[in-house]
Design a protein around this motif. Sequence first.
Motif, PDB file in Angstrom:
ATOM      1  N   ASN A  52       0.819  -1.224   0.000  1.00  0.00           N
ATOM      2  CA  ASN A  52       0.000   0.000   0.000  1.00  0.00           C
ATOM      3  C   ASN A  52       0.850   1.270   0.000  1.00  0.00           C
ATOM      4  OD1 ASN A  52      -2.590  -1.364   0.153  1.00  0.00           O
ATOM      5  ND2 ASN A  52      -2.060  -1.840   2.276  1.00  0.00           N
ATOM      6  N   ILE A  53       1.813   1.311  -0.913  1.00  0.00           N
ATOM      7  CA  ILE A  53       2.666   2.488  -1.067  1.00  0.00           C
ATOM      8  C   ILE A  53       2.385   3.075  -2.454  1.00  0.00           C
ATOM      9  CG2 ILE A  53       5.018   3.383  -1.094  1.00  0.00           C
ATOM     10  CD1 ILE A  53       5.832   0.916   0.566  1.00  0.00           C
ATOM     11  N   ASP A  54       1.661   4.167  -2.495  1.00  0.00           N
ATOM     12  CA  ASP A  54       1.313   4.787  -3.769  1.00  0.00           C
ATOM     13  C   ASP A  54       2.436   5.701  -4.241  1.00  0.00           C
ATOM     14  OD1 ASP A  54      -1.200   3.567  -3.848  1.00  0.00           O
ATOM     15  OD2 ASP A  54      -2.097   5.163  -2.629  1.00  0.00           O
ATOM     16  N   LEU A  55       2.736   5.640  -5.528  1.00  0.00           N
ATOM     17  CA  LEU A  55       3.774   6.493  -6.108  1.00  0.00           C
ATOM     18  C   LEU A  55       3.127   7.784  -6.597  1.00  0.00           C
ATOM     19  CD1 LEU A  55       5.018   3.586  -6.102  1.00  0.00           C
ATOM     20  CD2 LEU A  55       6.358   4.302  -8.060  1.00  0.00           C
ATOM     21  N   THR A  56       2.850   8.673  -5.648  1.00  0.00           N
ATOM     22  CA  THR A  56       2.097   9.894  -5.953  1.00  0.00           C
ATOM     23  C   THR A  56       2.979  11.124  -6.139  1.00  0.00           C
ATOM     24  OG1 THR A  56       1.773  10.215  -3.575  1.00  0.00           O
ATOM     25  CG2 THR A  56       0.028   9.083  -4.775  1.00  0.00           C
ATOM     26  N   GLU A  57       4.257  11.029  -5.773  1.00  0.00           N
ATOM     27  CA  GLU A  57       5.169  12.165  -5.913  1.00  0.00           C
ATOM     28  C   GLU A  57       5.858  12.109  -7.276  1.00  0.00           C
ATOM     29  OE1 GLU A  57       5.566  14.583  -3.714  1.00  0.00           O
ATOM     30  OE2 GLU A  57       4.264  13.701  -2.190  1.00  0.00           O
ATOM     31  N   THR A  58       6.017  13.258  -7.901  1.00  0.00           N
ATOM     32  CA  THR A  58       6.748  13.329  -9.179  1.00  0.00           C
ATOM     33  C   THR A  58       7.767  14.454  -9.105  1.00  0.00           C
ATOM     34  OG1 THR A  58       4.945  14.669 -10.084  1.00  0.00           O
ATOM     35  CG2 THR A  58       4.954  12.328 -10.646  1.00  0.00           C
ATOM     36  N   LYS A  59       8.938  14.115  -8.604  1.00  0.00           N
ATOM     37  CA  LYS A  59      10.074  15.027  -8.535  1.00  0.00           C
ATOM     38  C   LYS A  59      11.321  14.245  -8.925  1.00  0.00           C
ATOM     39  CE  LYS A  59       8.163  17.649  -4.627  1.00  0.00           C
ATOM     40  NZ  LYS A  59       8.380  18.025  -3.200  1.00  0.00           N
ATOM     41  N   PHE A  60      12.405  14.953  -9.109  1.00  0.00           N
ATOM     42  CA  PHE A  60      13.694  14.327  -9.414  1.00  0.00           C
ATOM     43  C   PHE A  60      13.629  13.459 -10.678  1.00  0.00           C
ATOM     44  CE2 PHE A  60      13.070  14.367  -4.733  1.00  0.00           C
ATOM     45  CZ  PHE A  60      13.929  15.412  -4.426  1.00  0.00           C
ATOM     46  N   ALA A  62      11.299  11.492 -11.568  1.00  0.00           N
ATOM     47  CA  ALA A  62      10.844  10.161 -11.177  1.00  0.00           C
ATOM     48  C   ALA A  62       9.460  10.237 -10.549  1.00  0.00           C
ATOM     49  CB  ALA A  62      11.823   9.540 -10.187  1.00  0.00           C
ATOM     50  N   ALA A  63       8.759   9.108 -10.574  1.00  0.00           N
ATOM     51  CA  ALA A  63       7.554   8.924  -9.767  1.00  0.00           C
ATOM     52  C   ALA A  63       7.971   8.093  -8.558  1.00  0.00           C
ATOM     53  CB  ALA A  63       6.478   8.205 -10.561  1.00  0.00           C
ATOM     54  N   TYR A  64       7.587   8.522  -7.363  1.00  0.00           N
ATOM     55  CA  TYR A  64       7.998   7.781  -6.184  1.00  0.00           C
ATOM     56  C   TYR A  64       6.982   7.910  -5.060  1.00  0.00           C
ATOM     57  CZ  TYR A  64       9.591  12.177  -3.997  1.00  0.00           C
ATOM     58  OH  TYR A  64       9.658  13.441  -3.461  1.00  0.00           O
ATOM     59  N   GLY A  65       7.090   7.019  -4.099  1.00  0.00           N
ATOM     60  CA  GLY A  65       6.231   7.060  -2.924  1.00  0.00           C
ATOM     61  C   GLY A  65       6.977   6.533  -1.717  1.00  0.00           C
ATOM     62  N   LYS A  66       6.704   7.099  -0.558  1.00  0.00           N
ATOM     63  CA  LYS A  66       7.346   6.689   0.687  1.00  0.00           C
ATOM     64  C   LYS A  66       6.392   5.854   1.530  1.00  0.00           C
ATOM     65  CE  LYS A  66       8.572  10.982   1.750  1.00  0.00           C
ATOM     66  NZ  LYS A  66       9.153  12.105   2.522  1.00  0.00           N
ATOM     67  N   GLY A  67       6.954   4.873   2.226  1.00  0.00           N
ATOM     68  CA  GLY A  67       6.139   4.041   3.089  1.00  0.00           C
ATOM     69  C   GLY A  67       6.995   3.090   3.890  1.00  0.00           C
ATOM     70  N   ARG A  68       6.379   1.999   4.328  1.00  0.00           N
ATOM     71  CA  ARG A  68       7.101   0.995   5.115  1.00  0.00           C
ATOM     72  C   ARG A  68       6.869  -0.398   4.545  1.00  0.00           C
ATOM     73  NH1 ARG A  68       9.402   2.076  10.012  1.00  0.00           N
ATOM     74  NH2 ARG A  68       9.086   4.166  10.846  1.00  0.00           N
ATOM     75  N   ILE A  69       7.932  -1.183   4.561  1.00  0.00           N
ATOM     76  CA  ILE A  69       7.836  -2.609   4.284  1.00  0.00           C
ATOM     77  C   ILE A  69       8.402  -3.299   5.517  1.00  0.00           C
ATOM     78  CG2 ILE A  69       8.686  -4.512   2.878  1.00  0.00           C
ATOM     79  CD1 ILE A  69       8.721  -2.652   0.489  1.00  0.00           C
ATOM     80  N   GLY A  70       7.511  -3.883   6.308  1.00  0.00           N
ATOM     81  CA  GLY A  70       7.924  -4.422   7.601  1.00  0.00           C
ATOM     82  C   GLY A  70       8.459  -3.307   8.477  1.00  0.00           C
ATOM     83  N   ASP A  71       9.669  -3.489   8.986  1.00  0.00           N
ATOM     84  CA  ASP A  71      10.273  -2.482   9.858  1.00  0.00           C
ATOM     85  C   ASP A  71      11.083  -1.442   9.087  1.00  0.00           C
ATOM     86  OD1 ASP A  71       9.287  -3.724  12.150  1.00  0.00           O
ATOM     87  OD2 ASP A  71      11.023  -5.054  12.297  1.00  0.00           O
ATOM     88  N   HIS A  72      11.071  -1.525   7.765  1.00  0.00           N
ATOM     89  CA  HIS A  72      11.950  -0.694   6.958  1.00  0.00           C
ATOM     90  C   HIS A  72      11.206   0.488   6.324  1.00  0.00           C
ATOM     91  CE1 HIS A  72      14.779  -4.001   7.336  1.00  0.00           C
ATOM     92  NE2 HIS A  72      13.851  -4.808   6.867  1.00  0.00           N
ATOM     93  N   LYS A  73      11.794   1.656   6.445  1.00  0.00           N
ATOM     94  CA  LYS A  73      11.310   2.824   5.713  1.00  0.00           C
ATOM     95  C   LYS A  73      11.833   2.724   4.280  1.00  0.00           C
ATOM     96  CE  LYS A  73      13.272   5.220   8.906  1.00  0.00           C
ATOM     97  NZ  LYS A  73      13.886   6.304   9.691  1.00  0.00           N
ATOM     98  N   VAL A  74      10.961   2.911   3.313  1.00  0.00           N
ATOM     99  CA  VAL A  74      11.361   2.734   1.921  1.00  0.00           C
ATOM    100  C   VAL A  74      10.818   3.866   1.048  1.00  0.00           C
ATOM    101  CG1 VAL A  74      11.399   0.217   2.161  1.00  0.00           C
ATOM    102  CG2 VAL A  74       9.361   1.336   1.239  1.00  0.00           C
ATOM    103  N   ILE A  75      11.508   4.057  -0.065  1.00  0.00           N
ATOM    104  CA  ILE A  75      11.004   4.898  -1.147  1.00  0.00           C
ATOM    105  C   ILE A  75      10.978   4.021  -2.394  1.00  0.00           C
ATOM    106  CG2 ILE A  75      11.295   7.009  -2.499  1.00  0.00           C
ATOM    107  CD1 ILE A  75      13.108   8.076  -0.284  1.00  0.00           C
ATOM    108  N   LEU A  76       9.787   3.794  -2.938  1.00  0.00           N
ATOM    109  CA  LEU A  76       9.655   3.061  -4.194  1.00  0.00           C
ATOM    110  C   LEU A  76       9.766   4.058  -5.337  1.00  0.00           C
ATOM    111  CD1 LEU A  76       6.665   0.632  -3.455  1.00  0.00           C
ATOM    112  CD2 LEU A  76       9.104   0.267  -3.078  1.00  0.00           C
TER     113      LEU A  76
END
Length: 207
Positions: A52-60, A62-76
Amino acid sequence: MFDFIKKIFAKEIEDTSNMYVIAGLGNPEKKYFGTRHNVGFATIDALSDKYNIDLTETKFKAAYGKGRIGDHKVILVKPLTYMNLSGDALRPICDYFKIDSKENLIVISDDVDLDVGLIRVRPKGSAGGHNGLKDIIAKLGHMEFNRVRVGVGKKPKEYDMVDWVLGHFQGEDKTGIEEAIDKASKAVVEIMDNGVESAMNLYNGKK
């Protein structure tokens, strides 16, 4: 009291220490969706849906989204630069979020040297003829980032390489690539949970 809680929550969201950038390579136009060259994008889509990490940001670039996978903070991340300039998106993202690209960057790409259904996890290495990886290496200035390569099948003799990688999966390969994308998604999580060597032992060369 409520303002204090909000400040703590905001600080947690903004804290990028130990955050992973997970980037899938591909070409952004709709006509390229589902092609062999876009399995990196497809793996990011699978991770996005599952966690459930939506790629709603469009900067750099790139399209990207921030969230968590388990205990990890991630940017897809999906670079929007086209394959050959993927580094133009990933270098600014790593710089802005202060990501150690030698430790906390995972790049997912296609591999024409692997059969459909196989993946290969590596902690570093050359581009192996892949133009997207080649550009990332050039822009980062090193080749020591984690990568997950997804097999799309060897090019038949009668095909031009560009036509092959920009073609769509047919027949049994459609099922095989779905299984490989699921495996690649799990390998990404394994890298974060237990390290790249563990992911290599679990997934390399195994259907």
